[in-house]
Design a protein around this motif. Structure first.
Motif, PDB file in Angstrom:
ATOM      1  N   ALA A   6     -15.758 -25.088   9.648  1.00 35.51           N
ATOM      2  CA  ALA A   6     -15.797 -24.548  11.024  1.00 35.51           C
ATOM      3  C   ALA A   6     -17.683 -24.437  11.183  1.00 35.51           C
ATOM      4  CB  ALA A   6     -15.332 -23.365  11.724  1.00 35.51           C
ATOM      5  N   LEU A   7     -18.085 -23.982  10.117  1.00 33.92           N
ATOM      6  CA  LEU A   7     -19.760 -23.653  10.060  1.00 33.92           C
ATOM      7  C   LEU A   7     -20.508 -24.931   9.972  1.00 33.92           C
ATOM      8  CD1 LEU A   7     -21.497 -21.336   9.930  1.00 33.92           C
ATOM      9  CD2 LEU A   7     -21.446 -21.438   7.412  1.00 33.92           C
ATOM     10  N   LEU A   8     -19.769 -25.620   9.116  1.00 31.92           N
ATOM     11  CA  LEU A   8     -20.396 -26.994   8.635  1.00 31.92           C
ATOM     12  C   LEU A   8     -20.355 -28.137  10.012  1.00 31.92           C
ATOM     13  CD1 LEU A   8     -21.596 -29.300   6.875  1.00 31.92           C
ATOM     14  CD2 LEU A   8     -19.443 -29.709   6.175  1.00 31.92           C
ATOM     15  N   ARG A   9     -19.281 -28.036  10.912  1.00 35.64           N
ATOM     16  CA  ARG A   9     -19.189 -28.511  11.751  1.00 35.64           C
ATOM     17  C   ARG A   9     -20.142 -28.133  12.849  1.00 35.64           C
ATOM     18  NH1 ARG A   9     -12.807 -29.733  11.879  1.00 35.64           N
ATOM     19  NH2 ARG A   9     -12.918 -27.258  11.667  1.00 35.64           N
ATOM     20  N   ASP A  10     -20.594 -26.691  13.183  1.00 31.94           N
ATOM     21  CA  ASP A  10     -21.275 -26.202  14.062  1.00 31.94           C
ATOM     22  C   ASP A  10     -22.874 -26.624  13.684  1.00 31.94           C
ATOM     23  OD1 ASP A  10     -19.115 -25.054  15.547  1.00 31.94           O
ATOM     24  OD2 ASP A  10     -19.532 -22.959  14.463  1.00 31.94           O
ATOM     25  N   ARG A  11     -23.100 -26.889  12.413  1.00 35.65           N
ATOM     26  CA  ARG A  11     -24.351 -27.170  11.794  1.00 35.65           C
ATOM     27  C   ARG A  11     -24.600 -28.539  12.393  1.00 35.65           C
ATOM     28  NH1 ARG A  11     -25.395 -26.734   6.228  1.00 35.65           N
ATOM     29  NH2 ARG A  11     -27.620 -27.338   6.539  1.00 35.65           N
ATOM     30  N   VAL A  12     -23.573 -29.286  11.886  1.00 37.92           N
ATOM     31  CA  VAL A  12     -23.617 -30.776  12.313  1.00 37.92           C
ATOM     32  C   VAL A  12     -23.815 -31.065  13.756  1.00 37.92           C
ATOM     33  CG1 VAL A  12     -22.394 -33.092  12.169  1.00 37.92           C
ATOM     34  CG2 VAL A  12     -22.298 -31.383  10.378  1.00 37.92           C
TER      35      VAL A  12
END
Ligand SMILES: [Zn+2]
Lengths: 208, 127
Positions: free
Chosen positions: A132-138
């Motif tokens: 989820a964190l990665l998707r938010d960063r992307v």
């Protein structure tokens, strides 16, 4: 805004058959069937519009325009193409027009990420949180790209549209689309997945 | 035999190599023997995977979007019907003044429903 996260790819189209039937009925002039198509597909269309234009108000306008055009052009939709792909192309075209109109007041807001609903029952919570964190960063990195670069990478790498479709809907050549795609990918890679020694300082000299 | 490719020559094709897996043979040969380009290729693969994962994120729009879309479809339908009425055979029976009145009324209907939709949206945003 609320983000719904689905597990396996494609689970956000729970009734593909029903959608195809609705589209067929709408093509025969059944207005209520088209209304139902709108209800079934609107969140998906809105998501693409939002990713392309980067803010809620413009995304809503783009969605309205896209469905108007889709309704008017329904006869030209050939059943062998996927309806969702056809709708993505119209949405991309409307977003492109919209951005062109609004170029002077460009504002790239970061997506709001409150109210995240996670739908990964039984997964490792740490893994889910990391994803989820990665998707938010992307998402944030995409929102930070200039709209011209953002559009091609969203349409190609998120929505899997072919180069010629992207070029045609954005009103640019295939070569230009590929150049923009390359620039967008490089910027995103440098920001999100830098190589050793590539962080911050060097980024500016390579971006372009 | 042309000169060996350097990292800078290969860099523009790395993302496409990660995405589609195919590029020219000389570039592939370079990557096979270059740790730096291999590392970059791995990072591109991670990026592409992360981008593809976004496809399953569905943003839920604030309420009222479906209603707005349906209203605009309705409105467009009315406009279309009125235009068909004015340009169709029935228009031939109308006197010039009656046609002008009808056109004025049609414009008024469209404007009214537009501002209605806009007010409705404003109200929702305020509330
Ligand atoms: Zn190399």
């Amino acid at each position: 805004m609320t983000v719904t996260r689905h597990g396996p790819r494609g689970s956000n189209h729970p009734m593909p058959r029903a959608l195809a039937e609705l589209v067929a009925a709408a093509r025969e002039g059944d207005r209520e069937a088209f209304d139902e198509v709108v209800r079934v597909t609107h969140a998906d269309t809105y998501t693409l519009a939002y990713r392309l234009v980067g803010n809620e108000e413009d995304a809503r306008d783009v969605v309205q325009e896209a469905y108007l055009r889709a309704y008017r052009g329904l006869k030209s939709f050939r059943g062998e193409a996927r309806f969702t792909t056809w709708l993505y192309r119209i949405t991309a075209n409307c977003a492109s027009t919209h951005l062109g109109r609004r170029r002077r007041h460009q504002h790239d807001e970061l997506p709001e990420d409150d109210g995240v609903v996670d739908e990964h029952p039984g997964s490792d919570p740490a893994e889910v949180a990391a994803a989820a964190l990665l998707r938010d960063r992307v998402s944030a990195a995409l929102a930070g790209l200039p709209p011209r670069l953002r559009a091609v990478v969203v349409l190609r790498d998120v929505y899997d549209l072919p180069h010629d479709a992207i070029a045609s809907e954005l009103g640019i050549s295939v070569t230009a689309a590929k150049v923009r795609l390359h620039r967008a990918r490089r910027r995103l890679r440098e920001e999100l997945f830098p190589l050793p020694g590539e962080a911050d300082g060097e980024e500016a000299s390579r971006a372009g | 035999m042309p000169a060996e490719l350097r990292c800078d020559d290969v860099a523009p094709t790395l993302a496409e190599l990660a995405a589609a897996g195919s590029t020219d043979l000389r570039a592939r040969r370079h990557v096979e023997s270059c740790l730096r380009c291999q590392a970059e290729l791995v990072q591109y693969r991670k990026l592409l995977r992360a981008l593809r994962a976004l496809r399953t994120d569905v943003l839920r729009p604030a309420p009222g979007l479906v209603a707005d879309v349906l209203a605009s479809l309705e409105e467009a339908g009315e406009r279309h019907a009125i235009r068909a009425l004015l340009t169709g055979r029935r228009a031939a029976y109308l006197s010039g003044i009656a046609a002008a009145t009808a056109a004025g009324a049609a414009g008024a209907i469209v404007l009214a429903s537009r501002s209605r939709a806009r007010n409705a949206r404003r109200f929702r945003l305020a509330g």
